[in-house]
Design an enzyme around this catalytic site. Structure first.
Site, PDB file in Angstrom:
ATOM      1  N   SER A  59      20.904  69.306  64.746  1.00 46.27           N
ATOM      2  CA  SER A  59      21.056  69.110  63.433  1.00 46.27           C
ATOM      3  C   SER A  59      19.993  70.197  62.623  1.00 46.27           C
ATOM      4  O   SER A  59      18.882  70.073  63.031  1.00 46.27           O
ATOM      5  CB  SER A  59      21.201  67.998  62.797  1.00 46.27           C
TER       6      SER A  59
ATOM      7  N   TYR B  96      18.144  59.784  60.571  1.00 50.29           N
ATOM      8  CA  TYR B  96      19.333  60.705  61.316  1.00 50.29           C
ATOM      9  C   TYR B  96      18.284  61.813  61.795  1.00 50.29           C
ATOM     10  O   TYR B  96      18.399  62.306  63.073  1.00 50.29           O
ATOM     11  CB  TYR B  96      20.217  61.410  60.521  1.00 50.29           C
TER      12      TYR B  96
END
Length: 261
Positions: free
Chosen positions: A151, A164
């Site tokens: 990410s 996350y």
């Protein structure tokens, strides 16, 4: 090297969390390039729909209902793949969730819930697949390619996504270890780090998804948010012989946003 180094014919690929969104795009790219593909997902109907779509490319496509939070389920499912196909060449650790919470308000339940899927599930998958890939290499079969869905939050702080980013950052660190440790067996490990990609997950709350997209687009040199299809080429490249000397790296696919900010 083959005349077409991007040709994945004869290779067997596993993609976790692959019945929708980014995972389905990864699986689609691999099937389109000629790989046999096994997709894992927890929604059976979505699995079946994905198999029907991917089968149009003419390769063998299978699905299995797998909860990557379970070590036993992951081990059993990788063993089942080997039993049917005989070997595994590519594994894409993609299964994950994306909850949001300001860090001072992050509950243990939300924190561990995300880590159990996005971090631990990927570790279990990569561990079991690498075990088979090492055995294959020792038996004379070429190593393989491990690919982790990372990410952009690995590189830039995103409010309310601390847990996350922690999971994705840990996996990025693990990729370096796997590249060094498994390289002698011909096994490569790389990360694909998408920017903001328009998927069912990112638009789970349409209002929030639209607001994030509106904030992101002005910062992206290419002038738009990404789509799952924008990631297909990267996964095919990393899975293929064209990337045979490429390991321990992170490919950022974000329309140039990280470079421009």
């Amino acid at each position: 090297m083959a005349s077409n180094p991007f040709d994945l014919s004869g290779k067997v690929a596993l993609v976790t969390g692959a019945n929708a969104g980014i995972g389905l795009a990864f699986a689609r790219g691999l099937a389109r390039a000629g790989a046999d593909v096994v997709i894992w997902g927890r929604r059976v109907e979505r699995n079946h729909a994905a198999v029907e779509e991917l089968s149009a490319f003419g390769t063998r496509v299978r699905s299995r209902e797998v909860d990557v939070r379970s070590e036993g389920a992951v081990r059993e499912s990788v063993d089942a793949l080997i039993e049917e196909f005989g070997h595994i060449d590519i594994a894409v650790a993609n299964a994950g969730i994306a909850t949001q919470a300001p860090f001072p308000e992050l509950s243990s339940e939300l924190y561990h819930g995300l880590l159990n899927v996005s971090l631990h599930g990927s570790v279990y998958t990569l561990r079991e697949v690498s075990r088979h890939m090492v055995a294959q290499a020792q038996a004379g079969h070429p190593g393989g390619s491990l690919i982790i869905c990372g990410s952009g939050s690995i590189f830039q702080g995103v409010p309310a996504l601390g847990h996350y980013a922690m999971a994705k950052g840990a996996l990025a660190a693990l990729s370096k270890t796997l590249a060094a440790e498994l390289g002698p067996y011909g096994i490569r490990c790389n990360v694909i780090a998408p920017g903001f990609i328009a998927t069912e997950m990112t638009y789970a709350s349409p209002e929030i998804g639209t607001a994030i997209a509106a904030a992101v687009i002005p910062k992206v040199p290419l002038g738009r948010v990404g789509t799952p299809e924008d990631l297909e080429g990267a996964v095919v490249y990393l899975a293929s012989d064209a990337a045979r000397y490429h390991t321990g790296d992170t490919l950022v696919i974000d329309g140039g946003k990280l470079n421009a900010n």
